[in-house]
Design an enzyme around this catalytic site. Structure first.
Site, PDB file in Angstrom:
ATOM      1  CG  ASN A   1       3.002  -0.472   2.879  1.00 13.64           C
ATOM      2  OD1 ASN A   1       2.397  -1.421   2.388  1.00 13.64           O
ATOM      3  ND2 ASN A   1       4.231  -0.172   2.550  1.00 13.64           N
ATOM      4  N   GLY A   2       1.358  -2.759   5.092  1.00 12.50           N
ATOM      5  CA  GLY A   2       1.935  -3.967   5.672  1.00 12.50           C
ATOM      6  C   GLY A   2       0.915  -5.066   5.804  1.00 12.50           C
TER       7      GLY A   2
ATOM      8  CE1 TYR B   1       6.156  -5.405 -11.036  1.00 21.12           C
ATOM      9  CE2 TYR B   1       5.163  -5.249  -8.867  1.00 21.12           C
ATOM     10  CZ  TYR B   1       5.040  -5.276 -10.237  1.00 21.12           C
ATOM     11  OH  TYR B   1       3.802  -5.160 -10.810  1.00 21.12           O
TER      12      TYR B   1
ATOM     13  CB  CYS C   1      -0.863   0.049   1.262  1.00 22.69           C
ATOM     14  SG  CYS C   1      -2.022  -1.325   1.394  1.00 22.69           S
TER      15      CYS C   1
ATOM     16  N   GLY D   1      -0.868   0.642  -5.100  1.00 25.34           N
ATOM     17  CA  GLY D   1      -2.168   0.030  -4.861  1.00 25.34           C
ATOM     18  C   GLY D   1      -3.247   0.737  -5.646  1.00 25.34           C
TER      19      GLY D   1
END
Ligand code: SF4
Length: 475
Positions: free
Chosen positions: A100-101, A249, A2, A28
């Site tokens: 985020n996680g 990436y 995210c 996201g």
């Protein structure tokens, strides 16, 4: 995966949060949300892209000098609108939070929060668990001051397992940011005049004209109070192991994470890959990257091998990233819509395709097929990361173990399955050297080597697989 962004300033922040979220959109595309605070919390969130959710009238409603924004790819939960972040709790004081996680012990936390702390979690989003753990600890301490805020973050570290970079706002107190003790997910902060911003990636700060201060450290909490005073404290005591896939990436090439330029890392990964490719003495005429991520690595690979580089695959920019599209059918369809080969560059040549990684192999197979149909003589395929064999439990939806093409297959079998004449993977050493640039830095590389930086047993892997299966069935 995210993207998060929080600003505390002396101006109406919603415009900057909106623009910052646009620069984090690659992290996201499933949902987005913004909460600001004026004399009340102003909330707008929903499923879709940032540009689809926020219209002029929403932006003018989101008033205030403090706000948090979020773009989501779903972790636990099926990606419903009510799971969109940020989240809000009333007690104590009024707190909003985005992260985020991925919380590994979410189910256990939910049970405990509901049965012991008498709090109710109304979504399947794991940030709601972090928020309620934090809020209940802060509530128990009584006074909302800096010592109690940091002590409550420390309690979160004790209770919450997994990965989380978090931004929270405590009403009339200030903006809080913290990174889990291992520091899996990126989090950086910057300053513009008297204004502070925290973001998943430095690109968001750059876009908004904020000067980068530094990355939030693993296990560190930083608090900016409403008078602009900064406090920070290391509260965790684990070794920093950032997710190496950020450089491979996820992150934008123009970001710098934990001091390492993402673009620089990708250039080095191409150089490292060249060492393996050179040894094979393949009759390559042309090197073609799978756009966009692989361009940097393909350029240095071409330089090292002294073989021309061409943009042989053209991407339709308006189709989302296939890797982070939840449904297999959508992935299959979107690759055809997304990439188109330039026949004149490919016909009659031996092509080396360069990609960042191979997960299931479906995308690679379709790309090889596209190049074949464009008239290539021989097709070689190189991944500038090693074989992926282990599921990520820290928030990256890489599927269950059985779905990894490299899990139980030999290189020969994979070559056959994706239809290439030769498959080349980056070595593990090449991956580390490429990303670190020779600096003495350690990473989470669990999806490559199965060595998880936090305790992960068979039970956790099975549970995550079951949850993902159920999520897919519900999609
Ligand atoms: S398992 Fe892989 S994707 Fe997940 S955090 Fe570790 S390196 Fe990143």
């Amino acid at each position: 995966m995210c993207g998060i962004l929080g600003i505390i300033g002396n101006y109406e922040v919603v415009g900057d949060i909106y623009r910052g979220l646009l620069s984090l959109q690659h992290r996201g595309q499933d949902s987005a949300g913004i909460i600001t605070y004026s004399d009340r919390f102003n909330i707008k969130k929903g499923n879709g892209l940032v540009s689809e959710i926020f219209k002029e009238k929403n932006l003018s409603y989101l008033k205030g000098n403090i706000g948090i924004g979020h773009v989501r790819y779903p972790t636990i939960g099926g990606g419903k609108a009510e799971d969109a972040q940020p989240f809000y709790v009333n007690i104590p004081s009024g707190i909003i939070m985005a992260h985020n996680g991925n919380v590994i012990n979410y189910t256990q936390l939910k049970k405990e929060l509901e049965e012991v702390n008498l709090r109710h979690l109304n979504s399947k989003s794991d940030v709601e668990a972090i928020l309620n753990v934090f809020a209940s600890k802060l509530e128990k301490r009584g006074k909302v001051n800096i010592d109690n805020i940091f002590a409550s973050v420390k309690e979160v570290y004790k209770k919450v397992e997994g990965s989380y970079s978090v931004i929270a706002y405590i009403r009339n107190k200030g903006l809080l940011a913290f990174r889990d003790p291992v520091g899996f997910k990126p989090l950086i902060y910057g300053k513009k005049d008297a204004n502070y911003a925290f973001a998943s990636e430095s690109v968001a700060l750059d876009t908004l004209g904020y000067k980068r201060i530094r990355d939030v450290k693993a296990g560190e909490a930083i608090f900016i109070d409403t008078n602009g005073k900064e406090y920070s404290k290391i509260l965790g005591n684990k070794k920093h192991r950032p997710c190496i896939f950020e450089w491979v990436y996820f992150a934008r090439p123009d970001s710098v994470i934990d001091g390492i330029s993402v673009y620089g890392a990708r250039l080095r990964l191409g150089k490292e890959l060249a060492k393996t490719v050179k040894k094979l003495r393949l009759p390559i005429d042309l090197i073609i990257p799978v756009p966009d991520t692989s361009r940097a690595a393909a350029i240095t690979l071409s330089e090292e091998l002294n073989i021309p580089y061409r943009e042989g695959l053209i991407k339709n920019r308006y189709i989302g990233r296939t890797f982070i599209m939840p449904q297999q059918a959508m992935r299959k369809m979107s690759i055809r819509l997304k990439l188109n080969p330039i026949e004149g560059e490919i016909k009659g040549k031996n092509i080396l395709i360069v990609d960042d990684s191979i997960v299931r192999g479906n995308t690679s197979r379709q790309i090889v097929q596209l190049i074949k149909e464009a008239g290539a003589k021989k097709i070689f395929f190189a991944s500038y990361s090693p074989p992926l064999r282990h599921p990520c439990v820290y928030g990256i939806d890489m599927q269950t173990r059985s779905e990894f093409i490299a899990k139980n297959k030999s290189i020969k079998d994979i070559e056959k399955e994706i239809g290439t004449d030769k498959l080349i993977y980056q070595s593990y050493e090449g991956l580390i050297k490429g990303v670190s640039g020779g600096e003495n830095m350690k990473f989470c590389t669990a999806c490559f080597d199965g060595k998880y930086p936090t305790p992960v047993d068979e039970k956790i892997l099975k549970k995550i697989e079951t949850e993902r299966k159920m999520d897919k069935e519900n999609e």
